[in-house]
Design a protein around this motif. Sequence first.
Motif, mmCIF file in Angstrom:
data_model
loop_
_atom_site.group_PDB
_atom_site.id
_atom_site.type_symbol
_atom_site.label_atom_id
_atom_site.label_comp_id
_atom_site.label_asym_id
_atom_site.label_seq_id
_atom_site.Cartn_x
_atom_site.Cartn_y
_atom_site.Cartn_z
ATOM 1 N N TRP A 1 -2.944 13.850 -9.118
ATOM 2 C CA TRP A 1 -3.500 13.569 -10.440
ATOM 3 C C TRP A 1 -2.435 13.443 -11.523
ATOM 4 O O TRP A 1 -2.538 12.607 -12.419
ATOM 5 N N ASP A 2 -1.400 14.269 -11.464
ATOM 6 C CA ASP A 2 -0.342 14.182 -12.480
ATOM 7 C C ASP A 2 0.406 12.853 -12.388
ATOM 8 O O ASP A 2 0.682 12.206 -13.410
ATOM 9 N N THR A 3 0.732 12.455 -11.161
ATOM 10 C CA THR A 3 1.406 11.168 -10.965
ATOM 11 C C THR A 3 0.504 10.025 -11.408
ATOM 12 O O THR A 3 0.944 9.062 -12.042
ATOM 13 N N LEU A 4 -0.773 10.130 -11.076
ATOM 14 C CA LEU A 4 -1.714 9.075 -11.418
ATOM 15 C C LEU A 4 -1.877 8.940 -12.930
ATOM 16 O O LEU A 4 -2.097 7.839 -13.447
ATOM 17 N N LYS A 5 -1.729 10.050 -13.654
ATOM 18 C CA LYS A 5 -1.836 9.975 -15.108
ATOM 19 C C LYS A 5 -0.688 9.142 -15.687
ATOM 20 O O LYS A 5 -0.888 8.331 -16.604
ATOM 21 N N THR A 6 0.505 9.308 -15.136
ATOM 22 C CA THR A 6 1.645 8.493 -15.560
ATOM 23 C C THR A 6 1.410 7.024 -15.230
ATOM 24 O O THR A 6 1.685 6.122 -16.033
ATOM 25 N N THR A 7 0.860 6.789 -14.035
ATOM 26 C CA THR A 7 0.537 5.431 -13.619
ATOM 27 C C THR A 7 -0.539 4.823 -14.519
ATOM 28 O O THR A 7 -0.493 3.634 -14.854
ATOM 29 N N PRO B 1 0.797 -1.229 0.000
ATOM 30 C CA PRO B 1 0.000 0.000 0.000
ATOM 31 C C PRO B 1 0.830 1.280 0.000
ATOM 32 O O PRO B 1 0.486 2.241 -0.698
ATOM 33 N N GLU B 2 1.914 1.301 0.777
ATOM 34 C CA GLU B 2 2.747 2.521 0.826
ATOM 35 C C GLU B 2 3.395 2.807 -0.517
ATOM 36 O O GLU B 2 3.558 3.979 -0.907
ATOM 37 N N GLU B 3 3.765 1.765 -1.243
ATOM 38 C CA GLU B 3 4.393 1.957 -2.547
ATOM 39 C C GLU B 3 3.357 2.326 -3.611
ATOM 40 O O GLU B 3 3.621 3.137 -4.500
ATOM 41 N N ILE B 4 2.171 1.749 -3.514
ATOM 42 C CA ILE B 4 1.107 2.122 -4.442
ATOM 43 C C ILE B 4 0.685 3.565 -4.193
ATOM 44 O O ILE B 4 0.358 4.305 -5.138
ATOM 45 N N ALA B 5 0.705 3.992 -2.935
ATOM 46 C CA ALA B 5 0.340 5.375 -2.603
ATOM 47 C C ALA B 5 1.209 6.373 -3.355
ATOM 48 O O ALA B 5 0.735 7.440 -3.780
ATOM 49 N N GLU B 6 2.480 6.037 -3.544
ATOM 50 C CA GLU B 6 3.381 6.939 -4.274
ATOM 51 C C GLU B 6 3.020 7.019 -5.754
ATOM 52 O O GLU B 6 3.291 8.020 -6.406
ATOM 53 N N LYS B 7 2.404 5.993 -6.260
ATOM 54 C CA LYS B 7 2.055 5.963 -7.677
ATOM 55 C C LYS B 7 0.703 6.629 -7.959
ATOM 56 O O LYS B 7 0.316 6.809 -9.114
ATOM 57 N N VAL B 8 -0.035 6.984 -6.893
ATOM 58 C CA VAL B 8 -1.360 7.604 -7.063
ATOM 59 C C VAL B 8 -1.484 8.871 -6.216
ATOM 60 O O VAL B 8 -2.587 9.320 -5.916
ATOM 61 N N LYS B 9 -0.362 9.469 -5.855
ATOM 62 C CA LYS B 9 -0.366 10.522 -4.831
ATOM 63 C C LYS B 9 -0.997 11.835 -5.277
ATOM 64 O O LYS B 9 -1.390 12.653 -4.452
ATOM 65 N N ASN C 1 -13.233 18.275 -18.198
ATOM 66 C CA ASN C 1 -12.090 18.290 -19.117
ATOM 67 C C ASN C 1 -11.149 17.110 -18.886
ATOM 68 O O ASN C 1 -10.689 16.463 -19.837
ATOM 69 N N ASN C 2 -10.867 16.819 -17.627
ATOM 70 C CA ASN C 2 -9.967 15.705 -17.323
ATOM 71 C C ASN C 2 -10.618 14.355 -17.640
ATOM 72 O O ASN C 2 -9.940 13.421 -18.081
ATOM 73 N N SER C 3 -11.920 14.257 -17.437
ATOM 74 C CA SER C 3 -12.624 13.022 -17.776
ATOM 75 C C SER C 3 -12.554 12.762 -19.269
ATOM 76 O O SER C 3 -12.355 11.623 -19.704
ATOM 77 N N PRO D 1 -5.689 10.195 -4.526
ATOM 78 C CA PRO D 1 -4.925 11.300 -5.120
ATOM 79 C C PRO D 1 -5.343 12.657 -4.574
ATOM 80 O O PRO D 1 -4.619 13.645 -4.742
ATOM 81 N N GLN D 2 -6.476 12.697 -3.906
ATOM 82 C CA GLN D 2 -6.996 13.937 -3.349
ATOM 83 C C GLN D 2 -7.945 13.579 -2.227
ATOM 84 O O GLN D 2 -8.756 12.659 -2.350
#
Length: 457
Positions: free
Chosen positions: A200-206, A190-198, A255-257, A319-320
Motif C-alpha cells: 500500500w505504501d508503494t502504491l500510494k507513491t505510484t 507485469p514484473e515491473e508493474i508488480a514492483e510499483k504496486v507491491k 481511513n485510507n479510502s 498489493p495484498q
Amino acid sequence: MKKRAVSILLIAAIAAGSLAGCGKSSSTDAGDGAEGNVINIYSWNDEFRERLEAIYPEVQETSADGTVTILKDGTEIHWIINPNEDGVYQQKLDEALLRQADASADDKVDIFLSETDYVNKYTDAEADVAMPLTDLGIDPDMDLSDQYSFTKVTASDVNGVLRGSTWQCCPGLLVYRRDIAMDVFGTDVPEEIAEKVKDWDTLKTTAEELKAKGYYTFSSYADTFRLYGNSIEQSWVAPGETVIKVDQKIMDWVNNSKEWLDAGYLDKNVKRQWNDDWNKDMGSSSKVFAFLFPAWGIDFTLKKNWDGDNGIWAVTNPPQEYNWGGSFIHACTGTDNPQHVKDIILSMTADKENLLKISKEYLDFTNTKSGMKEAAEDDTGYASDFLGGQNAFSYFAPVAENIVIAPLSAYDQGCVELIQNTFNDYLQGQVDFEKAKENFETAIKERYPDITEIQWP
C-alpha cells in the motif's frame, strides 16, 4: 435456542425442528436405495448449469430455455434460478428449505448453491440444511485432498464438519491498463508493474505518479474493500454471540479510502461497484489505471465492459493477497437423490481433468492445487486472448497458495454491505464520521434484530 443470523423463515424452521429433524435420515430418504426422478438445484444464475453441462458425462440434453437438464438415465435436473439482488435468491431458497421435510419427492431441494458472503448461514450445524459430505460417502481427506485448504475451511461448520464443496478458488490480482502504464511509467511489463504496486505504501507513491498524468489508480474506494475485509483478525460476530465487533482492518479501509479520495487517486464520481459509472470506468475512454479482480471478475465483468482491442489489459500481483467470492455446492438435507448428488459434487469439485476443462473453457481458477500448478506452467494452453496471450494462472496460483480465509460469521453479508453503504455517505462528505457509525448501528440492527451491541475498535 439462541437466535441465528438467518432469515425469519429459516429461524422458524429450526425452532420447530422441521429441518434438523430430517437431517440424519437424508442419505436413506430414497428408501430401498432407489433415486428420485427429479433433482432440484437452486442457484442465482446459469454459471453452475453451464459448467455441469460442459464436464458432467451423464448429461444427455438440456431444454431450449435452460430450465431442465436430462441425464442419460432419464433423471431430470430442474434448475430453480432466482436473482441474488436484494436477497431474492436466499428468500426463495429459505422458503423451499422450510417446506423440505414435508415436500413430495419431486419437489425436494436436492442441491443448492451459496456464496462466500453467506455460506456460513447455510453450513450452520444447528440449521442442518446442508448435509455433511461424509453422510454422502465423500471423504474430505481423501476425495478432496487436492483442493485448496481455505475453500474447505470456508464450507465447514464451527465443528470443522465439511458441508459443501466448490469448483472455484477465487484469488485476486491487480488488472491494469498497459497503455496507461506505458504513458506514465514507460513500461507495461507485469514484473515491473508488480514492483510499483507491491504494497500500500508503494502504491500510494505510484498513485501520485498516475495522478500527475491525469489518471486514477482505481475507480472506487469500494474496489479495495475486499483486500481489507479479507484480512480481518476476528469475525464480525463470534459463534453464539450477538455482538458485532468491527475489526480495525475495516476502519483502516475507511481511513485510507478517505485519504485516497481526498488526494484525487480515486474517481469521485464512482460511489460504489456494480453501477453504470463503475462499468464505464472499464471502457476505453476511462482514465482508471487498474481494478482488483479474481478470475471471474476479469471474464464476466471487465471483459464485458471493455470496448477496445484485446491485449490492452494485463495482470500482476496485488498489493495484498486476497480472495473474492466462490460458489459452494451443498447437498440439501432431505434429498431423495443422495447418489446423484454425490456424483455431481465429486465430478464438479474433485476431478482434476474436469476442473482443468472448466479453466480452459471459462477461465475459472479452479479448485485443485495440482491442476492449477499445471495451468500456471502451461503458457500456451492457458493463454488469454483478452489479456493479449498472458497466462493469468501463473499469477493466480501463488496468491491462492497463501490465502488464509478470514474468520466467517452468519452476519457477514449484511455487515459487509452495510458498512460500505453507511460509510459511503461519510466518504462523499454527506455526514461526519460519528454519524456514519451511528447509521451503521441503526442499519445493522434493522437487518439483524437479534444484534445487541456494536463494538468499534
